[in-house]
Design an enzyme around this catalytic site. Structure first.
Site, PDB file in Angstrom:
ATOM      1  N   ASP A  73      40.820  40.284  43.492  1.00  0.00           N
ATOM      2  CA  ASP A  73      40.398  41.751  43.421  1.00  0.00           C
ATOM      3  C   ASP A  73      41.507  42.417  42.666  1.00  0.00           C
ATOM      4  O   ASP A  73      41.353  43.485  41.875  1.00  0.00           O
ATOM      5  CB  ASP A  73      40.083  42.496  45.119  1.00  0.00           C
TER       6      ASP A  73
HETATM    7  O1  MRU Z   1      34.127  42.697  49.188  1.00  0.00           O
HETATM    8  P1  MRU Z   1      33.496  41.789  48.020  1.00  0.00           P
HETATM    9  O2  MRU Z   1      32.136  41.085  48.416  1.00  0.00           O
HETATM   10  O3  MRU Z   1      33.267  42.947  46.734  1.00  0.00           O
HETATM   11  O4  MRU Z   1      34.716  40.994  47.667  1.00  0.00           O
HETATM   12  C1  MRU Z   1      34.593  40.205  46.426  1.00  0.00           C
HETATM   13  C2  MRU Z   1      35.663  39.069  46.416  1.00  0.00           C
HETATM   14  O5  MRU Z   1      36.777  39.373  46.948  1.00  0.00           O
HETATM   15  C3  MRU Z   1      35.896  38.464  45.193  1.00  0.00           C
HETATM   16  O6  MRU Z   1      36.525  37.027  45.359  1.00  0.00           O
HETATM   17  C4  MRU Z   1      36.773  39.006  43.999  1.00  0.00           C
HETATM   18  O7  MRU Z   1      36.127  40.361  43.841  1.00  0.00           O
HETATM   19  C5  MRU Z   1      36.378  38.330  42.904  1.00  0.00           C
HETATM   20  S1  MRU Z   1      34.833  38.297  42.102  1.00  0.00           S
HETATM   21  C6  MRU Z   1      34.681  37.537  40.651  1.00  0.00           C
END
Ligand code: MRU
Length: 373
Positions: A257
């Protein structure tokens, strides 16, 4: 408006054509495939905050497209450029409050602000100027669709190249959360690497963690793996160390993220413990993420704002309480994996490595070397 469809032809979280945006309600997966319409940035921000759409790249694309679909009506209600730009700025602020950790959203908001600033300094203060600025916003948002898809394919290829010398159907890869077509415009990042290895006939097996508390692994990654007919097994997060002890795992590949200047990486909570377990078992640990997930304004992972989510995500599953009433809850949505535990960061422009053993990863230098930023 909602569109229900039980067997999708291809996996997609975002359906867009000029003036119309539909999102797949990921809270209803894997039981229901239901798209709902997003008519403006307020609805876009709501869908992101409620995690009907999630995953760093999908969040950013949704934000931009939700703004794009309200451009014609907003432009029609403004005749002066300044007040139109001000109305857009207010919407960017709303979108910026939806989720705090994935930096892709803020990179996109930054790009849209640049378009606003350029428009204000170059366009005539007329209804034609307003119309042109609206078009520039729509064009930028639409360009993100193709860019994300091609970035993901490039990440998949660079990631699969890391295992070039492995035999056919030999690799066992563990991943966490959901980083596939549902978290992006398509193909995926970490799951894109798994997909690329499968396409190259090199994958023996994928392992997906269920990813508590919100089960993106069990609900979404498992759904994608079954859909794509990739041989795969679901485990609970707490089984990962034992899996590494019992099975030969060739690599852990996860998404991100936010990757900061020293390579520290925020990703779905549970990533950090996977990296520790991988180190202990001598398993390479890779982060796969587009350059839009990189934030070189922060020096280290300590500075990353980690989102804390409602306690119900831990205490309840599908509305059913599973935890004892009255218990306290800590629910950080992400954790930070120190750069030293990461073998390399796979981007669409190449893999970022440590310069020497036991050093952090110099992300700034890599980007400079690629002529980026
Ligand atoms: O809380 P989320 O489902 O949005 O978290 C998603 C993740 O942590 C993913 O690994 C990250 O956003 C990369 S998605 C290509």
């Amino acid at each position: 408006m909602t569109i229900a469809n039980s067997t999708p032809k291809r996996l997609e979280a975002i359906r867009y054509q000029r003036g119309e945006l539909f999102l797949l309600d990921q809270l209803k997966l894997p039981h229901h495939t239901e798209f709902f319409s997003v008519r403006n940035s307020v609805e876009g921000a709501q869908a992101i905050a409620l995690m009907k759409v999630r995953g760093a790249p999908a969040i950013a694309v949704t934000a931009a497209l939700s703004l794009a679909v309200e451009m014609p009506a907003l432009a029609n209600s403004h005749s002066a450029l300044k007040s139109f730009a001000q109305a857009i700025e207010e919407r960017l602020e709303t979108l910026g409050k939806s989720r705090p950790t994935a930096v892709n959203l803020f990179q996109t908001i930054g790009q849209l602000r640049e378009i606003l600033a350029l428009g204000l300094s170059t366009l005539p203060d007329t209804t034609q100027g307003v119309k042109t600025l609206a078009e520039n916003i729509v064009n930028y948002a639409e360009s993100m669709l193709e860019k994300d898809l091609s970035d993901n394919r490039a990440i998949g290829a660079f990631g699969a190249d890391l295992f070039k010398n492995s035999g056919s159907k030999s690799l066992r890869i563990l991943t966490h959360c959901n980083t596939g077509s549902l978290a992006t415009v398509g193909y995926g990042t970490a799951l894109g690497v798994i997909r690329a290895l499968h396409e190259r006939n090199q994958l023996a097996h994928a392992y997906a963690t269920e990813t508590r508390p919100y089960n993106q692994g069990a609900r979404l990654t498992a759904f994608e793996l079954v859909f794509e007919q990739i041989p795969a097994t679901l485990i609970t997060d707490s089984m990962a160390s034992f899996l590494m002890a019992r099975e030969k795992i060739d690599a852990v590949v996860v998404g991100a993220d936010r990757v900061v200047a020293n390579g520290d990486t925020a990703n779905k909570v549970g990533t950090y413990q996977l990296a520790i377990a991988a180190k202990h078992h001598d398993v390479p640990f890779y982060v796969a993420a587009p350059v839009t997930s990189i934030d070189t304004t922060l020096a280290s992972g300590h500075e990353i704002h980690i989102e804390e989510r409602p306690s119900q995500e831990l205490t309840h599953i599908f509305g059913q309480r599973i935890a004892a009433d009255g218990i306290g809850v800590w629910n950080p949505s992400f954790d930070v994996t120190p750069s030293k535990l990461i073998s390399g960061i796979i981007t669409e422009v190449g893999v970022i490595y440590h310069r020497a053993l036991d050093t952090t990863i110099d992300v700034r230098e890599f980007l400079k070397g690629k002529g980026l930023r």
